[in-house]
Enzyme design. Structure first.
Site, mmCIF file in Angstrom:
data_model
loop_
_atom_site.group_PDB
_atom_site.id
_atom_site.type_symbol
_atom_site.label_atom_id
_atom_site.label_comp_id
_atom_site.label_asym_id
_atom_site.label_seq_id
_atom_site.Cartn_x
_atom_site.Cartn_y
_atom_site.Cartn_z
ATOM 1 N N ASP A 31 3.111 -18.747 1.574
ATOM 2 C CA ASP A 31 1.430 -18.985 1.742
ATOM 3 C C ASP A 31 1.865 -20.489 1.107
ATOM 4 O OD1 ASP A 31 -0.298 -17.421 -0.550
ATOM 5 O OD2 ASP A 31 -0.927 -19.390 -0.583
ATOM 6 N N ILE A 32 1.063 -21.414 1.853
ATOM 7 C CA ILE A 32 0.163 -22.706 1.713
ATOM 8 C C ILE A 32 -0.509 -23.048 0.519
ATOM 9 C CG2 ILE A 32 -1.852 -23.177 2.333
ATOM 10 C CD1 ILE A 32 -1.125 -24.874 4.614
ATOM 11 N N ASN A 88 -5.716 -7.990 -0.598
ATOM 12 C CA ASN A 88 -7.970 -8.017 -1.255
ATOM 13 C C ASN A 88 -8.423 -7.767 0.395
ATOM 14 O OD1 ASN A 88 -6.730 -9.548 -3.432
ATOM 15 N ND2 ASN A 88 -6.554 -11.350 -2.064
ATOM 16 N N GLY A 94 -11.668 -11.321 -2.791
ATOM 17 C CA GLY A 94 -10.612 -12.805 -2.154
ATOM 18 C C GLY A 94 -10.018 -12.986 -1.226
ATOM 19 N N GLN A 95 -10.751 -11.864 -0.370
ATOM 20 C CA GLN A 95 -10.075 -11.873 1.247
ATOM 21 C C GLN A 95 -10.898 -13.674 2.634
ATOM 22 O OE1 GLN A 95 -10.681 -9.395 4.354
ATOM 23 N NE2 GLN A 95 -9.015 -9.485 4.968
ATOM 24 N N SER A 96 -9.469 -14.190 2.296
ATOM 25 C CA SER A 96 -10.410 -15.419 2.828
ATOM 26 C C SER A 96 -9.737 -16.012 4.242
ATOM 27 C CB SER A 96 -9.859 -17.044 2.211
ATOM 28 O OG SER A 96 -8.748 -17.060 1.475
ATOM 29 N N HIS A 101 -2.802 -9.178 5.483
ATOM 30 C CA HIS A 101 -1.916 -9.280 5.168
ATOM 31 C C HIS A 101 -1.884 -9.060 3.481
ATOM 32 C CE1 HIS A 101 -5.122 -11.870 4.185
ATOM 33 N NE2 HIS A 101 -4.337 -12.294 2.630
ATOM 34 N N HIS A 103 -0.152 -9.412 0.293
ATOM 35 C CA HIS A 103 0.754 -10.834 -0.535
ATOM 36 C C HIS A 103 2.034 -10.491 -1.152
ATOM 37 C CE1 HIS A 103 -2.713 -13.594 -0.840
ATOM 38 N NE2 HIS A 103 -3.684 -12.621 -0.264
#
Ligand code: 5GP
Ligand code: ZN
Length: 115
Positions: A31-32, A88, A94-96, A101, A103
């Site tokens: 994750d960035i 999410n 909180g899904q962006s 995907h 986590h």
């Protein structure tokens, strides 16, 4: 036409990412913006925005996704530590990025319930 989804673009190697595991079905990247000492994203290569959008004929997507996560967790010896898997869905959760995907987080004390 190629879609403009961020994770599809990462999968197609159009955007760089730290790729830590890959097979035919699944890509795992760092994750960035890590929220824990380790924080990875396991991404199925086929684009669906949520798990409920996957047709039953594509049930292998989940099998392959979790088999890939299991393989990665074993490779990284994360099973000896602790880890948390999170999906999410929707803005309030909180899904962006609208591409399924999982986590994979760990390396610190995790609270329950999640915030
Ligand atoms: P969500 O918020 O949808 O559950 O998770 C999306 C995750 O993607 C976030 O944790 C965010 O930090 C991560 N992310 C967003 N853009 C990028 C990017 O360009 N590269 C990587 N590796 N991760 C990203
Ligand atoms: Zn996508």
């Amino acid at each position: 036409m190629k879609n403009s989804c961020l994770f599809c673009r990462i999968i197609r190697n159009e955007i760089p990412a730290s790729r830590v595991f890959e097979n035919d079905s699944t890509l795992i990247i760092k994750d960035i913006s890590p929220q824990a000492p380790y924080h990875y994203l396991a991404i199925p290569k086929e684009h669906y925005s949520g798990i409920h959008n996957v047709p039953s004929s594509k049930g292998d997507l989940f099998k392959n996704l979790f088999a890939s996560i299991s393989e990665f967790v074993r490779e990284e010896n994360l099973e000896e530590k602790s880890y948390r898997l999170v999906i999410n869905y929707g803005e309030k959760a909180g899904q962006s990025v609208a591409h399924i995907h999982v986590h994979i987080l760990g390396g610190r004390e995790m609270k329950w319930p999640p915030g």
